[in-house]
Design an enzyme around this catalytic site. Sequence first.
Site, PDB file in Angstrom:
ATOM      1  N   TYR A   1      12.744   3.287  29.532  1.00 44.32           N
ATOM      2  CA  TYR A   1      12.598   4.396  30.463  1.00 44.32           C
ATOM      3  C   TYR A   1      12.625   3.904  31.909  1.00 44.32           C
ATOM      4  O   TYR A   1      12.546   2.706  32.173  1.00 44.32           O
ATOM      5  CB  TYR A   1      11.285   5.122  30.188  1.00 44.32           C
ATOM      6  CG  TYR A   1      10.071   4.261  30.421  1.00 44.32           C
ATOM      7  CD1 TYR A   1       9.349   4.372  31.606  1.00 44.32           C
ATOM      8  CD2 TYR A   1       9.632   3.345  29.473  1.00 44.32           C
ATOM      9  CE1 TYR A   1       8.236   3.585  31.845  1.00 44.32           C
ATOM     10  CE2 TYR A   1       8.517   2.551  29.702  1.00 44.32           C
ATOM     11  CZ  TYR A   1       7.825   2.677  30.887  1.00 44.32           C
ATOM     12  OH  TYR A   1       6.731   1.890  31.128  1.00 44.32           O
TER      13      TYR A   1
ATOM     14  N   SER B   1       1.740   0.619  33.222  1.00 50.88           N
ATOM     15  CA  SER B   1       2.392   0.178  31.996  1.00 50.88           C
ATOM     16  C   SER B   1       2.542   1.350  31.047  1.00 50.88           C
ATOM     17  O   SER B   1       1.603   2.135  30.860  1.00 50.88           O
ATOM     18  CB  SER B   1       1.572  -0.928  31.330  1.00 50.88           C
ATOM     19  OG  SER B   1       2.022  -1.184  30.021  1.00 50.88           O
ATOM     20  N   LYS B   2       3.710   1.465  30.446  1.00 46.98           N
ATOM     21  CA  LYS B   2       3.951   2.506  29.451  1.00 46.98           C
ATOM     22  C   LYS B   2       3.002   2.327  28.269  1.00 46.98           C
ATOM     23  O   LYS B   2       2.541   3.295  27.665  1.00 46.98           O
ATOM     24  CB  LYS B   2       5.408   2.436  28.976  1.00 46.98           C
ATOM     25  CG  LYS B   2       5.808   3.547  28.011  1.00 46.98           C
ATOM     26  CD  LYS B   2       5.906   4.882  28.687  1.00 46.98           C
ATOM     27  CE  LYS B   2       6.551   5.931  27.792  1.00 46.98           C
ATOM     28  NZ  LYS B   2       6.609   7.247  28.426  1.00 46.98           N
ATOM     29  N   ARG B   3       2.682   1.061  27.967  1.00 43.27           N
ATOM     30  CA  ARG B   3       1.793   0.782  26.828  1.00 43.27           C
ATOM     31  C   ARG B   3       0.418   1.401  27.033  1.00 43.27           C
ATOM     32  O   ARG B   3      -0.286   1.712  26.079  1.00 43.27           O
ATOM     33  CB  ARG B   3       1.638  -0.729  26.629  1.00 43.27           C
ATOM     34  CG  ARG B   3       2.893  -1.428  26.171  1.00 43.27           C
ATOM     35  CD  ARG B   3       2.566  -2.847  25.700  1.00 43.27           C
ATOM     36  NE  ARG B   3       1.877  -3.608  26.724  1.00 43.27           N
ATOM     37  CZ  ARG B   3       2.497  -4.287  27.681  1.00 43.27           C
ATOM     38  NH1 ARG B   3       3.824  -4.270  27.775  1.00 43.27           N
ATOM     39  NH2 ARG B   3       1.802  -4.983  28.564  1.00 43.27           N
TER      40      ARG B   3
ATOM     41  N   ASP C   1       8.566  11.406  32.190  1.00 49.91           N
ATOM     42  CA  ASP C   1       7.262  11.942  31.804  1.00 49.91           C
ATOM     43  C   ASP C   1       6.725  12.863  32.891  1.00 49.91           C
ATOM     44  O   ASP C   1       6.191  13.947  32.604  1.00 49.91           O
ATOM     45  CB  ASP C   1       6.259  10.809  31.572  1.00 49.91           C
ATOM     46  CG  ASP C   1       6.563   9.983  30.338  1.00 49.91           C
ATOM     47  OD1 ASP C   1       7.211  10.517  29.419  1.00 49.91           O
ATOM     48  OD2 ASP C   1       6.163   8.801  30.299  1.00 49.91           O
TER      49      ASP C   1
END
Length: 491
Positions: free
Chosen positions: A30, A262-264, A272
């Site tokens: 992304y 962070s996406k995590r 998003d």
Amino acid sequence: MKDMTWFEANEKKIPVGEVRTRFAPSPTGYMHVGNLRTALYTYLIARHAGGKFILRIEDTDRGRLIEGATDVIYRTMEECHLEHDEGPDVGGPVAPYIQSERMAMYKEYAELLVEKGCAYRCFCEKAESEEDSGEFDRADDPCRTLSREESDARVAEGKPYVIRQRIPHEGTTTFHDEIFGDITVENKTLDDQVLIKRDGMPTYNFANVVDDHLMGITHVVRGSEYLSSAPKYNLLYEGFGWEIPRYVHCSPVMRDAHNKMSKRHGDPSYEDLIAQGYLTDAVINYVALLGWSPGGEREIYSLEELKEIFDLKGISKSPAIFDLEKLRYFNAEYIRAMAPEKFAKVAEPFIRQAVKNPAIDPVAIAALLQQRTEILTDIPEKLDFFDVLPEYDASLFVHQKSKSTLESSKAVLTDILPMFEALTEWKDEGILAAMTELTERMEVKKSVVMWPVRIAAAGKAVTPGGAVEICRILGREETLRRLRIGLEKLA
């Protein structure tokens, strides 16, 4: 080598003194906020100087490629109005703009550095992960001191090898960054990084230097995590005898004082944020101010205004904290400033999530919402009563501030029903006139009449718009039906 004069042969296609910047994402997922900020700053530098903004896709890390990620890049750039002058989809004088389509040249450039003594072939058996990370003690590498004849002989025997940069053991390397100034490092602290891997693929650190030179890039914008690599880049430029571009290293965008986004950890990407109801223009405006300031108190800027005022001197050395509440503020400002017809268009999909009745005009509802909305995803929960009258208790008719009681509310609904039935046109003016007439007849404040009508029509105390607008949007028959239900609750 045939490609070595490529840039010189095509130099006439790039005007002397032209500012050329590039956004060079890897299609590995992304578009996170840090990527978007890099793209934006790179774009603004070029546009402010009247130069060229280039899109280059760096896809040499084949193991991390994600299907559809390139489309995300194109779509995000288009939605954010970051039009590139050159790139894979529009072409240009220094094509190709996809790194995997430029593979033939990298090995030749690396071999040229071997000839110049600025690189060497390493035949030692190392894990690819070690080669990629550069975790290798060059002092223990016997290949560094191989003669050219021995090196060529091993190649002729078919022995696999990588090509490593030969970093001087002694001395220092100094580079200049537009944000951090002059930085000097001792060469003994730098590793002999891999330039070409065993499979012939270039590493990122080598390919981007070659491509930046061949594409005439004048300003390189990237994250400050690459500051430690800059001395090695400089030594590569010097080894080739190429002009070094201007470095712009930007400090990271942080989730808080201690953690990068962070996406995590659930931090949002650009897509998003849009899905969460934020407007592209508001996101761009806010991202521009994550680590950059134009000076003064003003915060709201259009992209066109940012092009005019963007200055590298405004970029901060300090990390920027991504504040979702601050972005919400920006978004609300943009929503309120929109032309009503434009807001109605962007709001309609969110209105229709709650209001399925085709007889109800979404444009009319949008007019109630514009000054009361901060993000678009707030809209559906405000509108559920338009489709279905919610269950509510008669106690809602009691309101201390409006001086409404159960008795006064019953009297209001009893009298207003025939007045509404008698209206020849169901418009704001007539609805308001009827309630005003009843207010005067009962000798009470307007709120004593307005409150019970709104409660009966909406079934809830908090609504966008008042009694007049809600009744008009619901229509005569539905309004009368709901007022009768309210009167039954008060019986």
